[in-house]
Motif scaffolding. Sequence first.
Motif, PDB file in Angstrom:
ATOM      1  N   ALA A  61      11.857   9.471   2.185  1.00  0.00           N
ATOM      2  CA  ALA A  61      11.987  10.585   2.289  1.00  0.00           C
ATOM      3  C   ALA A  61      10.474  11.385   2.154  1.00  0.00           C
ATOM      4  CB  ALA A  61      12.456  10.712   0.481  1.00  0.00           C
ATOM      5  N   THR A  62       9.848  10.196   1.052  1.00  0.00           N
ATOM      6  CA  THR A  62       8.188   9.686   0.987  1.00  0.00           C
ATOM      7  C   THR A  62       7.682  10.292   2.062  1.00  0.00           C
ATOM      8  OG1 THR A  62       8.412   8.607  -0.526  1.00  0.00           O
ATOM      9  CG2 THR A  62       6.143   8.714   0.324  1.00  0.00           C
ATOM     10  N   ILE A  63       8.242   9.166   3.448  1.00  0.00           N
ATOM     11  CA  ILE A  63       7.748   9.324   4.893  1.00  0.00           C
ATOM     12  C   ILE A  63       7.698  10.723   5.328  1.00  0.00           C
ATOM     13  CG2 ILE A  63       8.046   8.252   7.108  1.00  0.00           C
ATOM     14  CD1 ILE A  63       8.231   5.228   5.912  1.00  0.00           C
ATOM     15  N   ASN A  64       9.527  11.342   5.282  1.00  0.00           N
ATOM     16  CA  ASN A  64       9.292  12.617   5.624  1.00  0.00           C
ATOM     17  C   ASN A  64       8.393  13.139   5.212  1.00  0.00           C
ATOM     18  OD1 ASN A  64      11.598  11.870   7.792  1.00  0.00           O
ATOM     19  ND2 ASN A  64      12.671  11.677   6.440  1.00  0.00           N
ATOM     20  N   LEU A  65       8.301  13.829   3.768  1.00  0.00           N
ATOM     21  CA  LEU A  65       7.556  14.206   3.406  1.00  0.00           C
ATOM     22  C   LEU A  65       5.941  13.944   3.528  1.00  0.00           C
ATOM     23  CD1 LEU A  65       6.867  16.200   1.445  1.00  0.00           C
ATOM     24  CD2 LEU A  65       6.692  14.741  -0.516  1.00  0.00           C
ATOM     25  N   ALA A  66       5.996  12.866   4.093  1.00  0.00           N
ATOM     26  CA  ALA A  66       4.242  13.310   4.109  1.00  0.00           C
ATOM     27  C   ALA A  66       4.078  13.307   5.656  1.00  0.00           C
ATOM     28  CB  ALA A  66       3.938  11.623   4.531  1.00  0.00           C
ATOM     29  N   SER A  67       5.050  13.250   6.851  1.00  0.00           N
ATOM     30  CA  SER A  67       5.224  13.885   7.963  1.00  0.00           C
ATOM     31  C   SER A  67       5.060  15.504   7.963  1.00  0.00           C
ATOM     32  CB  SER A  67       6.965  13.459   9.051  1.00  0.00           C
ATOM     33  OG  SER A  67       6.776  14.290  10.112  1.00  0.00           O
ATOM     34  N   MET A  68       5.579  15.803   7.202  1.00  0.00           N
ATOM     35  CA  MET A  68       5.751  17.377   6.944  1.00  0.00           C
ATOM     36  C   MET A  68       4.573  17.574   6.497  1.00  0.00           C
ATOM     37  SD  MET A  68       9.327  17.615   5.005  1.00  0.00           S
ATOM     38  CE  MET A  68       9.253  18.949   4.538  1.00  0.00           C
ATOM     39  N   ILE A  69       3.794  16.927   5.623  1.00  0.00           N
ATOM     40  CA  ILE A  69       2.080  17.413   5.175  1.00  0.00           C
ATOM     41  C   ILE A  69       1.730  17.622   6.220  1.00  0.00           C
ATOM     42  CG2 ILE A  69       0.561  16.816   3.827  1.00  0.00           C
ATOM     43  CD1 ILE A  69       3.004  16.016   1.294  1.00  0.00           C
ATOM     44  N   ARG A 119      -4.346  16.528   6.358  1.00  0.00           N
ATOM     45  CA  ARG A 119      -3.692  16.874   4.574  1.00  0.00           C
ATOM     46  C   ARG A 119      -3.578  15.822   3.706  1.00  0.00           C
ATOM     47  NH1 ARG A 119       0.190  21.684   5.821  1.00  0.00           N
ATOM     48  NH2 ARG A 119      -1.351  23.659   6.399  1.00  0.00           N
ATOM     49  N   ILE A 120      -3.078  14.719   4.686  1.00  0.00           N
ATOM     50  CA  ILE A 120      -2.553  14.008   2.922  1.00  0.00           C
ATOM     51  C   ILE A 120      -4.257  12.861   2.968  1.00  0.00           C
ATOM     52  CG2 ILE A 120      -2.198  11.392   2.787  1.00  0.00           C
ATOM     53  CD1 ILE A 120       0.613  11.890   4.477  1.00  0.00           C
ATOM     54  N   ILE A 121      -5.197  12.858   4.341  1.00  0.00           N
ATOM     55  CA  ILE A 121      -6.266  12.523   3.936  1.00  0.00           C
ATOM     56  C   ILE A 121      -7.687  12.875   3.285  1.00  0.00           C
ATOM     57  CG2 ILE A 121      -8.675  11.689   5.553  1.00  0.00           C
ATOM     58  CD1 ILE A 121      -6.476  10.772   8.022  1.00  0.00           C
ATOM     59  N   LYS A 122      -7.169  14.196   3.486  1.00  0.00           N
ATOM     60  CA  LYS A 122      -7.751  14.750   2.388  1.00  0.00           C
ATOM     61  C   LYS A 122      -7.831  15.234   1.282  1.00  0.00           C
ATOM     62  CE  LYS A 122      -8.988  18.616   6.496  1.00  0.00           C
ATOM     63  NZ  LYS A 122      -8.551  20.085   6.501  1.00  0.00           N
ATOM     64  N   MET A 132       1.315  -1.201  -0.067  1.00  0.00           N
ATOM     65  CA  MET A 132       0.017  -0.652  -0.410  1.00  0.00           C
ATOM     66  C   MET A 132       1.411   1.159  -0.297  1.00  0.00           C
ATOM     67  SD  MET A 132      -2.552   1.308   2.791  1.00  0.00           S
ATOM     68  CE  MET A 132      -1.452   2.310   3.860  1.00  0.00           C
ATOM     69  N   GLY A 133       2.157   0.987   0.797  1.00  0.00           N
ATOM     70  CA  GLY A 133       2.727   2.535   0.597  1.00  0.00           C
ATOM     71  C   GLY A 133       3.403   2.557  -0.240  1.00  0.00           C
ATOM     72  N   SER A 134       4.033   1.728  -1.092  1.00  0.00           N
ATOM     73  CA  SER A 134       4.353   2.554  -2.657  1.00  0.00           C
ATOM     74  C   SER A 134       3.501   2.199  -3.757  1.00  0.00           C
ATOM     75  CB  SER A 134       4.893   0.666  -2.749  1.00  0.00           C
ATOM     76  OG  SER A 134       6.373   0.675  -1.727  1.00  0.00           O
ATOM     77  N   ALA A 135       2.607   1.763  -3.500  1.00  0.00           N
ATOM     78  CA  ALA A 135       1.295   2.294  -4.338  1.00  0.00           C
ATOM     79  C   ALA A 135       0.820   3.681  -4.179  1.00  0.00           C
ATOM     80  CB  ALA A 135       0.261   1.530  -4.914  1.00  0.00           C
ATOM     81  N   MET A 136       1.204   4.335  -2.512  1.00  0.00           N
ATOM     82  CA  MET A 136       0.396   5.796  -2.009  1.00  0.00           C
ATOM     83  C   MET A 136       1.486   6.577  -2.413  1.00  0.00           C
ATOM     84  SD  MET A 136      -1.400   5.932   0.804  1.00  0.00           S
ATOM     85  CE  MET A 136      -1.514   7.437   2.159  1.00  0.00           C
ATOM     86  N   LYS A 137       2.361   6.002  -2.986  1.00  0.00           N
ATOM     87  CA  LYS A 137       3.112   7.219  -3.303  1.00  0.00           C
ATOM     88  C   LYS A 137       3.974   8.833  -4.269  1.00  0.00           C
ATOM     89  CE  LYS A 137       7.740   5.234  -1.538  1.00  0.00           C
ATOM     90  NZ  LYS A 137       8.981   3.700  -1.722  1.00  0.00           N
ATOM     91  N   TYR A 193       3.684  12.565  -3.159  1.00  0.00           N
ATOM     92  CA  TYR A 193       3.795  13.541  -3.677  1.00  0.00           C
ATOM     93  C   TYR A 193       2.520  14.294  -4.763  1.00  0.00           C
ATOM     94  CZ  TYR A 193       8.454  11.727  -3.015  1.00  0.00           C
ATOM     95  OH  TYR A 193       8.642  10.829  -2.178  1.00  0.00           O
ATOM     96  N   GLN A 194       1.533  14.149  -5.133  1.00  0.00           N
ATOM     97  CA  GLN A 194       1.104  14.661  -5.741  1.00  0.00           C
ATOM     98  C   GLN A 194      -0.271  16.204  -4.498  1.00  0.00           C
ATOM     99  OE1 GLN A 194      -0.448  15.643  -9.371  1.00  0.00           O
ATOM    100  NE2 GLN A 194      -0.566  17.343  -8.296  1.00  0.00           N
ATOM    101  N   ILE A 195      -0.212  15.603  -3.817  1.00  0.00           N
ATOM    102  CA  ILE A 195      -0.859  16.183  -2.603  1.00  0.00           C
ATOM    103  C   ILE A 195       0.281  17.432  -1.993  1.00  0.00           C
ATOM    104  CG2 ILE A 195      -1.471  16.111  -0.096  1.00  0.00           C
ATOM    105  CD1 ILE A 195      -2.557  13.040  -1.018  1.00  0.00           C
ATOM    106  N   ALA A 196       1.624  16.753  -2.518  1.00  0.00           N
ATOM    107  CA  ALA A 196       2.597  17.864  -1.827  1.00  0.00           C
ATOM    108  C   ALA A 196       2.801  19.282  -3.158  1.00  0.00           C
ATOM    109  CB  ALA A 196       3.990  17.502  -1.504  1.00  0.00           C
TER     110      ALA A 196
END
Length: 105
Positions: A72-80, A84-87, A4-9, A13-16
């Motif tokens: 990097a993706t996990i850290n980006l998700a934490s920054m977002i 905001r990811i759910i929205k 799921m994590g890889s598919a969600m990456k 980034y699009q949300i960012a």
Amino acid sequence: KRSMGSAMKPFIYQIAFNMGYNPQSKVPDVSRTYRMSSKDDNDTYWHPHNYEKNTLGYITLRTALVHSRNLATINLASMIGLDRIIKGLYFLDLMIFLRKICQLY
């Protein structure tokens, strides 16, 4: 079969990007440890890593996405932020990921 994590990456980034980040924005590709609480008060710890088992310090979002850098993706998700990811997933009509996230809690 991708996790799921890889598919969600790409969607992280699009949300960012929708928030104003750009391909040249920097994100830390560094290891962190996360405490995961459980219902029985026995905390466990999550130690995510990159497939290559290395870190690159600060890298661009472009590099992180092209090379599928987990940290990097996990850290980006934490920054977002999870809210905001759910929205963002809701806005992108990706309810399957929302259901998976909700199962984690």
